[in-house]
Design an enzyme around this catalytic site. Sequence first.
Site, PDB file in Angstrom:
ATOM      1  N   TYR A  65       4.182   5.358  -2.623  1.00  0.00           N
ATOM      2  CA  TYR A  65       4.622   6.631  -2.046  1.00  0.00           C
ATOM      3  C   TYR A  65       6.139   6.640  -1.862  1.00  0.00           C
ATOM      4  O   TYR A  65       6.781   7.678  -2.045  1.00  0.00           O
ATOM      5  CB  TYR A  65       3.921   6.877  -0.710  1.00  0.00           C
ATOM      6  CG  TYR A  65       2.421   6.976  -0.824  1.00  0.00           C
ATOM      7  CD1 TYR A  65       1.810   8.121  -1.331  1.00  0.00           C
ATOM      8  CD2 TYR A  65       1.608   5.914  -0.452  1.00  0.00           C
ATOM      9  CE1 TYR A  65       0.431   8.215  -1.444  1.00  0.00           C
ATOM     10  CE2 TYR A  65       0.224   5.992  -0.568  1.00  0.00           C
ATOM     11  CZ  TYR A  65      -0.358   7.145  -1.064  1.00  0.00           C
ATOM     12  OH  TYR A  65      -1.713   7.227  -1.198  1.00  0.00           O
ATOM     13  N   TYR A  69       0.820  -1.208   0.000  1.00  0.00           N
ATOM     14  CA  TYR A  69       0.000   0.000   0.000  1.00  0.00           C
ATOM     15  C   TYR A  69       0.857   1.261   0.000  1.00  0.00           C
ATOM     16  O   TYR A  69       0.546   2.242  -0.662  1.00  0.00           O
ATOM     17  CB  TYR A  69      -0.930  -0.004   1.222  1.00  0.00           C
ATOM     18  CG  TYR A  69      -2.086   0.957   1.114  1.00  0.00           C
ATOM     19  CD1 TYR A  69      -3.288   0.564   0.552  1.00  0.00           C
ATOM     20  CD2 TYR A  69      -1.980   2.269   1.574  1.00  0.00           C
ATOM     21  CE1 TYR A  69      -4.359   1.438   0.445  1.00  0.00           C
ATOM     22  CE2 TYR A  69      -3.038   3.149   1.478  1.00  0.00           C
ATOM     23  CZ  TYR A  69      -4.230   2.731   0.906  1.00  0.00           C
ATOM     24  OH  TYR A  69      -5.281   3.617   0.795  1.00  0.00           O
TER      25      TYR A  69
END
Length: 386
Positions: A330, A326
């Site tokens: 980023y 997840y």
Amino acid sequence: MATDDEGVRVIVQDCADRCRRMALHHNVNGRVKPSTAVPINEDFSYATKRLEPLTEICGSNSGETFRILTEYAASFRIEAIKVTEKGATELGAIKRMCDKNWWMRRLRKIFNQAYQQTAIELNLVHKYKQIYASDLTVKKRQQQRAYNEQMLSSMSVINDAGQRFSLKELSDLNVSNPAVRKAELMVRMRGFEELSKEHGHQGIFITITCPSKYHAVYSKSGQPNPKYQHLTPYQANQYLCGLWSRIRAQWNRKDIKPYGFRVSEPQHDGTPHWHILLFVEPQHIDELKQVVSHYALEEDGDEKCAAQNRCDFKLIDPEKGSATGYIAKYVSKNIDGLGLDVGVYGENPITAAQRVDAWASCWCIRQFQQIGGASVSVWRELRRLN
């Protein structure tokens, strides 16, 4: 204002020379005129001991000399050197302020941030023009990286076995190399995730955003935000740091001990926001969220849509995907962009990563932080033993 490093070097030399003249003049004559009244090119020919080493000259009146030079540096928005018993002494601080290299590091940072803030004020930094950072800031960062690589490639070391390596080759073996840095972060996060599964802890993904006054433009249209108070991305990140310290203090008082990682990245206009992946005991999830919401809305919490936009929570469901997966996008976006098809705003991920790197370098923002767990030094040493 200087437009390139050569112009900055001229100013740097003038500042260092002026500090030395003021230090010498003050100690030889006992008094000195206010720093604003001392012409930059004054030769102080009457100071007969002008070439005497600063160690001998400044020791007799270092307190007053330190104060005068500190006031002069403050006129350039340079913070005073902290004098401590175990750290820098007054004499040491004086000698630093008389050194052009000391001035170069600080003035280059100030000029670079001034360029970037000017671009923000002129509404040039957003997803419709120059995303994350201005083109000038990105260009200067690329030039700095190219210079660093050239310097490292030109220098070599020889070990006891007679093997020769360039500093560039050695640098590529540690976290200075983006590929190594990303791999290490992913392995550490994966370790935390496996630890959480062993102990039955719940994963949660938190996003914290700054109030409207820190954003120069609207997120959808790119038009100027009338609530913007001309605050810099550095000031926005300091707000987030202060907010985070209060949140962690309250968690500690409630005996909530989460662990995980924090990623700081820019929104399209250069304003930082934080993504935080945490693992905690399931019974503490609601209380953890309540503390974050309380402090995130403490400042300007009554503005429109603050409750929806200021902080966001997503519980990690192992059946839908791993917590490490997840947050992987980023991490990649903030390091090299590899493995991503497209950026958050539809931009090229490789180019976006370069602009994010320039943004973080300009505003001195720490992009990644481990929360809880042993220090990374211990982790690296144990990895070497394994």
